[in-house]
Design a protein around this motif. Structure first.
Motif, PDB file in Angstrom:
ATOM      1  N   GLU A  32       0.848  -1.319   0.122  1.00  0.00           N
ATOM      2  CA  GLU A  32      -0.076  -0.033  -0.003  1.00  0.00           C
ATOM      3  C   GLU A  32       0.935   1.216   0.003  1.00  0.00           C
ATOM      4  O   GLU A  32       1.676   1.247   0.909  1.00  0.00           O
ATOM      5  N   GLY A  33       0.909   2.032  -0.990  1.00  0.00           N
ATOM      6  CA  GLY A  33       1.641   3.135  -1.210  1.00  0.00           C
ATOM      7  C   GLY A  33       2.955   2.650  -1.987  1.00  0.00           C
ATOM      8  O   GLY A  33       3.412   1.814  -1.997  1.00  0.00           O
ATOM      9  N   TYR A  67       1.045   0.083  -5.877  1.00  0.00           N
ATOM     10  CA  TYR A  67      -0.226   0.539  -5.571  1.00  0.00           C
ATOM     11  C   TYR A  67      -0.120   2.070  -5.159  1.00  0.00           C
ATOM     12  O   TYR A  67      -0.052   2.328  -3.885  1.00  0.00           O
ATOM     13  N   HIS A  68      -0.214   3.004  -5.945  1.00  0.00           N
ATOM     14  CA  HIS A  68      -0.110   4.386  -5.560  1.00  0.00           C
ATOM     15  C   HIS A  68      -1.436   5.005  -5.351  1.00  0.00           C
ATOM     16  O   HIS A  68      -2.486   4.329  -5.843  1.00  0.00           O
ATOM     17  N   PHE A  69      -1.467   6.375  -5.034  1.00  0.00           N
ATOM     18  CA  PHE A  69      -2.663   6.846  -4.497  1.00  0.00           C
ATOM     19  C   PHE A  69      -2.920   7.990  -5.192  1.00  0.00           C
ATOM     20  O   PHE A  69      -4.013   8.801  -4.846  1.00  0.00           O
ATOM     21  N   GLU A  70      -1.943   8.598  -6.273  1.00  0.00           N
ATOM     22  CA  GLU A  70      -2.179   9.918  -6.807  1.00  0.00           C
ATOM     23  C   GLU A  70      -3.691   9.891  -7.463  1.00  0.00           C
ATOM     24  O   GLU A  70      -4.350  10.981  -7.543  1.00  0.00           O
ATOM     25  N   VAL A 113      -6.692   8.075  -6.660  1.00  0.00           N
ATOM     26  CA  VAL A 113      -7.852   8.451  -5.718  1.00  0.00           C
ATOM     27  C   VAL A 113      -7.522   9.697  -4.724  1.00  0.00           C
ATOM     28  O   VAL A 113      -8.689  10.405  -4.545  1.00  0.00           O
ATOM     29  N   ASP A 114      -6.446  10.230  -4.905  1.00  0.00           N
ATOM     30  CA  ASP A 114      -6.234  11.367  -4.224  1.00  0.00           C
ATOM     31  C   ASP A 114      -6.712  12.640  -4.983  1.00  0.00           C
ATOM     32  O   ASP A 114      -6.769  13.753  -4.697  1.00  0.00           O
ATOM     33  N   ASN A 167     -10.444  14.829  -3.374  1.00  0.00           N
ATOM     34  CA  ASN A 167      -9.908  15.141  -1.621  1.00  0.00           C
ATOM     35  C   ASN A 167     -10.622  16.412  -1.121  1.00  0.00           C
ATOM     36  O   ASN A 167     -10.386  16.806  -0.232  1.00  0.00           O
ATOM     37  N   ASN A 207     -11.354   1.932  -2.849  1.00  0.00           N
ATOM     38  CA  ASN A 207     -11.077   0.830  -1.730  1.00  0.00           C
ATOM     39  C   ASN A 207     -11.733   1.123  -0.809  1.00  0.00           C
ATOM     40  O   ASN A 207     -12.511   2.081  -0.317  1.00  0.00           O
ATOM     41  N   ASP A 247     -10.560   2.942   1.988  1.00  0.00           N
ATOM     42  CA  ASP A 247     -10.361   3.962   2.522  1.00  0.00           C
ATOM     43  C   ASP A 247     -11.030   5.246   1.999  1.00  0.00           C
ATOM     44  O   ASP A 247     -10.655   6.406   2.274  1.00  0.00           O
TER      45      ASP A 247
END
Length: 577
Positions: free
Chosen positions: A282-283, A306-309, A311-312, A315, A348, A350
């Motif tokens: 994660e990350g 698995y990056h968050f760019e 879904v971010d 925000n 996901n 989160d």
């Protein structure tokens, strides 16, 4: 002599054919089952309750294995199912070799794993080892005295040395990651809640404990590991003062610590290389180089980034910008075109629901936008991760009171906002849109009480729209979100170009339509996605070569010689000549 010459020419032809095949094959990266899979993520607490206590469980998942198989997915990832006091819904683990009693028993797990494998599906285990629960025996021993053998399993700071330099906590209501503990007159570190003390990975005994835990589950037959918050495990144990503005680059200062790669190589040598498994963290750090350093095959560390760019991008209440969405996905694809492998996802456990964040959850556009988003995820290069309920277009629940929330991040965030004097009306509006509880409401199976999730009182309320959005109704409707999802998964599995093919963005500047091609050898597929609630046109010379659409979330195609007009949230895939 003539025969020799003929034989020589035949050899040359064979060699030429072989070379051509090698050149053709070289276009496709090294194949792997985890690259070709579609991951279905299940939040166990919310999927299916088998015993009426209001909490989803392993036997509930077993009941629905045929449904999962019918989707065509070939990997299941479960959020943590270990024994836990549930301060953070299972991400605070008190025993890594036991099943949470609410979820069932180890026998139930063994039956679940067998049922999954019998259906040709792989199983991915969530491994939470940046921290444990404060009720884990390790921590109970660690906090009991300074000379306990388990003392160095966690990060402690003696109070007589003064208060340690500030560290921010993701979940603490005061935003403070150091918690004073009077038993030994010391502070312990918790990047998440106070009941989730961080494990000290700098202690080789801790690392060996983790590897032994992973071997325990791999020996049971687990096929993959998702490493929760793993980019944070390595820390500079001097805990230097954070610079001004660190909040804007929290991953840079918290993640990818000094010894992370040596720990991953150690994990690879002791665990991952010994089994036919893959691991995803994660990350992925704060740069593309960080991500490659984690997953490039030559590194012998992890297998998938698995990056968050993506879904971010959502925000705030402002939502997202399509140009930024194109930029993010194109940037990551371009960087990983030759080396490494990435995950493709927009939702996901989160984050809030995909349709409410990236689509349109109004009754008019809910279904078509859900189909469009699933088409997008399943037509990109990388391994798609589909969150339970997204295959039927589940939406945000729209709570109106803090008393309805269960998530620790929401509850502690509310307390912190109150103490900081924030505009609470605005805070609640943001929470309503972005809260993680939006993505954790019970699965909507049918239109009976509690959507068929439980015969009891559900741990989190069922969304009121379950009578309109549920599996049973959509199974009967050939044009439903569910059946479109099943068709799209089948299309991906039958067309290797959608897995390994080259991605090329078309008309990056188009304000409404995300257009790209996927190309593998002589195969080429055109993907057109309208991300808006109005009709939009795109002109493409490729349209002259279009055959019948491979998939379409509307019944018609509006096209002229080189122009296509897409209806609101229309998604079409064409095979090009």
């Amino acid at each position: 002599m003539k025969n020799i010459l003929i034989n020589f020419l035949i050899v040359l032809v064979i060699m030429g054919c072989s070379n051509n095949k090698q050149k053709e094959k070289s276009i496709v990266p090294d194949k792997a089952w985890w690259k070709e899979g579609v991951v279905y993520q299940i939040y166990p607490r919310s999927f299916k309750d088998s015993n009426g206590d209001g909490v989803g469980d392993l036997n509930g998942i077993i009941e629905k294995l045929d449904y999962i198989k019918s989707l065509g997915v070939n990997m299941i990832w479960l959020n943590p199912i270990y024994d836990s006091p549930n301060d953070d819904n299972g991400y605070d683990i008190s025993d890594y070799r036991a099943i949470m009693k609410e979820f069932g028993s180890m026998e139930d797990f063994d039956n679940l794993l067998k049922g999954i494998h019998d259906r040709g599906i792989k199983f991915v285990m969530d491994v939470v080892v940046n921290h444990s629960s404060d009720e884990h025996e390790w921590f109970k021993q660690s906090r009991s005295s300074r000379d306990n053998p388990y003392r160095d399993y966690y990060h402690w700071w003696p109070a007589e040395n003064g208060k340690p330099n500030y560290r921010w906590s993701f979940f603490d209501e005061k935003g403070e990651a150091w918690k004073y503990d009077s038993i030994t007159n010391a502070y312990y570190l918790h990047y998440f809640s106070q009941k989730q003390p961080d494990l000290n990975w700098e202690n080789p005994k801790v690392r060996q404990e983790v590897y032994d835990i992973m071997k325990f589950w791999a020996d049971k037959g687990v096929d993959g590991f998702r490493l929760d918050a793993f980019q944070f495990v390595s820390k500079d144990t001097t805990f230097p003062k954070l610079p001004e503005g660190y909040q804007k680059e929290i991953i840079k200062y918290y993640g990818m610590g000094p010894n992370l790669h040596s720990y991953l190589k150690e994990m690879y040598n002791q665990v991952l290389s010994k089994y036919d498994v893959f691991a995803v963290s994660e990350g992925a750090g704060s740069t593309l180089k960080d991500a490659h350093d984690l997953v490039d095959a030559s590194r012998n560390e992890l297998q998938m980034a698995y990056h968050f760019e993506s879904v971010d991008l959502v925000n705030s209440l402002d939502g997202y910008n399509l140009a930024n969405l194109k930029e993010v996905f194109t940037k990551w694809d371009t960087s990983f075109a030759k080396n490494g492998w990435i995950s493709i996802f927009l939702s996901n456990h989160d984050v809030a629901r995909i349709v409410s964040r990236f689509g349109n959850d109004s009754p008019e556009f809910r279904d078509v936008s859900a189909k469009m988003l699933n088409t997008f995820l399943l037509s990109m290069r990388g391994t798609p991760y589909i969150y339970y309920g997204d295959e039927i277009g589940m939406t945000n629940i729209n709570f109106d009171s803090i008393s309805q929330y269960k998530d620790i991040a929401a509850l502690n965030g509310y307390k912190k906002a109150l103490s900081d004097g924030e505009d609470m009306a605005l805070f609640m509006k943001k929470l309503n849109f972005l809260s993680r509880d939006n993505g954790r409401t019970p699965m909507q199976w049918d239109d009976s009480k509690n959507s068929g999730f439980t015969s009891g009182e559900p741990w989190l309320p069922v969304n009121d729209n379950y009578k309109d959005i549920n599996v049973s109704a959509q199974n009967k409707d050939p044009n439903s979100v569910l059946n479109h999802f099943i068709k799209m998964v089948k299309l991906r599995k039958e067309n290797e170009v959608l897995v390994y093919g080259k991605y090329d963005l078309l008309q990056a500047e188009h304000p409404d339509i995300y257009a790209y091609t996927r190309t593998l050898n002589t195969e080429k597929i055109l993907v057109l996605l309208n991300f808006t609630n109005h009709e939009s046109k795109i002109e493409l010379p490729e349209i002259k070569m279009i055959l019948e659409p491979l998939i379409n979330n509307y019944k018609t195609v509006d096209a002229t010689e080189n122009t296509i007009s897409l209806k609101p949230y229309q998604a079409i895939l064409f095979k090009l000549n």
